[in-house]
Design a protein around this motif. Structure first.
Motif, PDB file in Angstrom:
ATOM      1  N   UNK A 184      -5.893 -16.834   6.188  1.00 28.26           N
ATOM      2  CA  UNK A 184      -5.755 -15.390   5.989  1.00 28.26           C
ATOM      3  C   UNK A 184      -4.375 -14.863   6.348  1.00 28.26           C
ATOM      4  N   UNK A 185      -3.985 -13.896   5.544  1.00 28.25           N
ATOM      5  CA  UNK A 185      -2.751 -13.142   5.734  1.00 28.25           C
ATOM      6  C   UNK A 185      -3.072 -11.919   6.591  1.00 28.25           C
ATOM      7  N   UNK A 186      -2.059 -11.240   7.136  1.00 24.86           N
ATOM      8  CA  UNK A 186      -2.329 -10.072   7.982  1.00 24.86           C
ATOM      9  C   UNK A 186      -3.131  -8.997   7.249  1.00 24.86           C
ATOM     10  N   UNK A 187      -4.153  -8.516   7.919  1.00 28.10           N
ATOM     11  CA  UNK A 187      -5.031  -7.478   7.389  1.00 28.10           C
ATOM     12  C   UNK A 187      -4.335  -6.115   7.446  1.00 28.10           C
ATOM     13  N   UNK A 188      -4.589  -5.294   6.414  1.00 23.99           N
ATOM     14  CA  UNK A 188      -4.100  -3.920   6.400  1.00 23.99           C
ATOM     15  C   UNK A 188      -5.306  -2.991   6.495  1.00 23.99           C
ATOM     16  N   UNK A 189      -5.176  -1.933   7.299  1.00 21.18           N
ATOM     17  CA  UNK A 189      -6.279  -0.983   7.448  1.00 21.18           C
ATOM     18  C   UNK A 189      -5.755   0.452   7.389  1.00 21.18           C
ATOM     19  N   UNK A 190      -6.449   1.274   6.616  1.00 17.39           N
ATOM     20  CA  UNK A 190      -6.282   2.728   6.676  1.00 17.39           C
ATOM     21  C   UNK A 190      -7.398   3.235   7.589  1.00 17.39           C
ATOM     22  N   UNK A 191      -7.027   3.803   8.724  1.00 21.35           N
ATOM     23  CA  UNK A 191      -8.001   4.274   9.710  1.00 21.35           C
ATOM     24  C   UNK A 191      -8.286   5.764   9.538  1.00 21.35           C
ATOM     25  N   UNK A 192      -9.460   6.175  10.003  1.00 23.43           N
ATOM     26  CA  UNK A 192      -9.799   7.593  10.152  1.00 23.43           C
ATOM     27  C   UNK A 192      -9.637   8.373   8.850  1.00 23.43           C
ATOM     28  N   UNK A 193     -10.097   7.788   7.750  1.00 20.82           N
ATOM     29  CA  UNK A 193      -9.781   8.317   6.418  1.00 20.82           C
ATOM     30  C   UNK A 193     -10.549   9.583   6.032  1.00 20.82           C
ATOM     31  N   UNK A 249       2.417   4.738   2.009  1.00 21.11           N
ATOM     32  CA  UNK A 249       3.739   4.208   2.362  1.00 21.11           C
ATOM     33  C   UNK A 249       3.607   2.961   3.228  1.00 21.11           C
ATOM     34  N   UNK A 250       2.667   2.998   4.175  1.00 24.19           N
ATOM     35  CA  UNK A 250       2.469   1.847   5.064  1.00 24.19           C
ATOM     36  C   UNK A 250       1.960   0.636   4.288  1.00 24.19           C
ATOM     37  N   UNK A 251       1.089   0.870   3.311  1.00 25.98           N
ATOM     38  CA  UNK A 251       0.565  -0.251   2.527  1.00 25.98           C
ATOM     39  C   UNK A 251       1.660  -0.873   1.663  1.00 25.98           C
ATOM     40  N   UNK A 252       2.477  -0.039   1.062  1.00 32.16           N
ATOM     41  CA  UNK A 252       3.600  -0.552   0.272  1.00 32.16           C
ATOM     42  C   UNK A 252       4.517  -1.397   1.147  1.00 32.16           C
ATOM     43  N   UNK A 253       4.803  -0.920   2.349  1.00 30.17           N
ATOM     44  CA  UNK A 253       5.646  -1.684   3.281  1.00 30.17           C
ATOM     45  C   UNK A 253       4.967  -2.991   3.683  1.00 30.17           C
ATOM     46  N   UNK A 254       3.662  -2.952   3.918  1.00 27.59           N
ATOM     47  CA  UNK A 254       2.910  -4.150   4.281  1.00 27.59           C
ATOM     48  C   UNK A 254       2.990  -5.197   3.166  1.00 27.59           C
ATOM     49  N   UNK A 255       2.771  -4.763   1.947  1.00 25.59           N
ATOM     50  CA  UNK A 255       2.833  -5.680   0.801  1.00 25.59           C
ATOM     51  C   UNK A 255       4.232  -6.277   0.646  1.00 25.59           C
ATOM     52  N   UNK A 256       5.248  -5.468   0.837  1.00 29.65           N
ATOM     53  CA  UNK A 256       6.606  -5.970   0.757  1.00 29.65           C
ATOM     54  C   UNK A 256       6.895  -6.980   1.869  1.00 29.65           C
ATOM     55  N   UNK A 257       6.376  -6.716   3.054  1.00 35.12           N
ATOM     56  CA  UNK A 257       6.573  -7.636   4.178  1.00 35.12           C
ATOM     57  C   UNK A 257       5.873  -8.973   3.926  1.00 35.12           C
ATOM     58  N   UNK A 258       4.633  -8.910   3.480  1.00 35.63           N
ATOM     59  CA  UNK A 258       3.826 -10.126   3.316  1.00 35.63           C
ATOM     60  C   UNK A 258       4.208 -10.911   2.060  1.00 35.63           C
TER      61      UNK A 258
END
Length: 194
Positions: free
Chosen positions: A161-170, A181-190
């Motif tokens: 598994x790769x690092x999990x991404x979570x949107x909290x308190x939606x 923005x955070x998800x786009x950055x996460x995808x670019x990082x991974x």
């Protein structure tokens, strides 16, 4: 890199599934812009089980987009896994990995997807602290402990598994634009290094 995107978003009760569908689209657009080959499945649109098995054979990585419902994936995602992974016997995994000579050893080592990866992208109404803070609801164990069963189902087929991404308190405290923005950055990082 060949990346399979699986959208497990679903309209149900008070949710229209839009946040998960939008995150799925962000992944598609970001990964395509990074030069990756992308195939996708939107579970609620229906699927052909054998074609899904072939997508798992094709992929180098799979990203699961889904909400957290009652402490795990929606039933539609579980149904997809049950159908597709079972149909993958002989192509996604050979057996449970054990041998009759020593039946108590090697369980979970029969996967044929060695070297491939899986990633979770999740939406939760719980705040981050509910997962990370000692003494809080999830006892400080983090979101991946809650999804151990999901990770193990994939490890059974050989993926890591790769690092999990979570949107909290939606729902109670949404930060949608920041999540995007955070998800786009996460995808670019991974996947930007791939």
């Amino acid at each position: 890199m060949n990346i399979l995107l699986i959208d497990g978003g679903k309209a149900y009760a008070h949710s229209a599934g839009r946040l998960n569908h939008t995150l799925h689209q962000i992944a598609r657009d970001t990964l395509t812009a990074l030069g990756h080959n992308v195939r996708e499945t939107v579970i609620d649109d229906g699927y052909d089980i054998q074609q899904e098995v072939e997508k798992f054979q094709w992929m180098d990585a799979v990203i699961w987009q889904m909400p957290g419902w009652w402490m795990h994936e929606p039933w539609t995602v579980k149904k997809y896994i049950d159908e597709v992974f079972t149909a993958g016997s002989g192509t996604l995994y050979t057996s449970d990995g054990r041998h009759r000579v020593s039946p108590t050893e090697g369980y979970g080592t029969g996967g044929l997807l060695q070297g491939r990866k899986h990633m979770l992208s999740l939406t939760w109404n719980a705040p981050r602290e509910a997962f990370t803070r000692e003494g809080d609801f999830f006892e400080g164990r983090g979101v991946d402990a809650l999804y151990m069963h999901f990770h193990k189902a994939h490890e059974f087929m050989g993926t890591t598994h790769l690092p999990t991404f979570v949107c909290y308190d939606v729902i109670k405290n949404p930060q949608v634009e920041q999540d995007f923005a955070d998800y786009t950055a996460h995808l670019n990082e991974v996947f930007g290094r791939a």
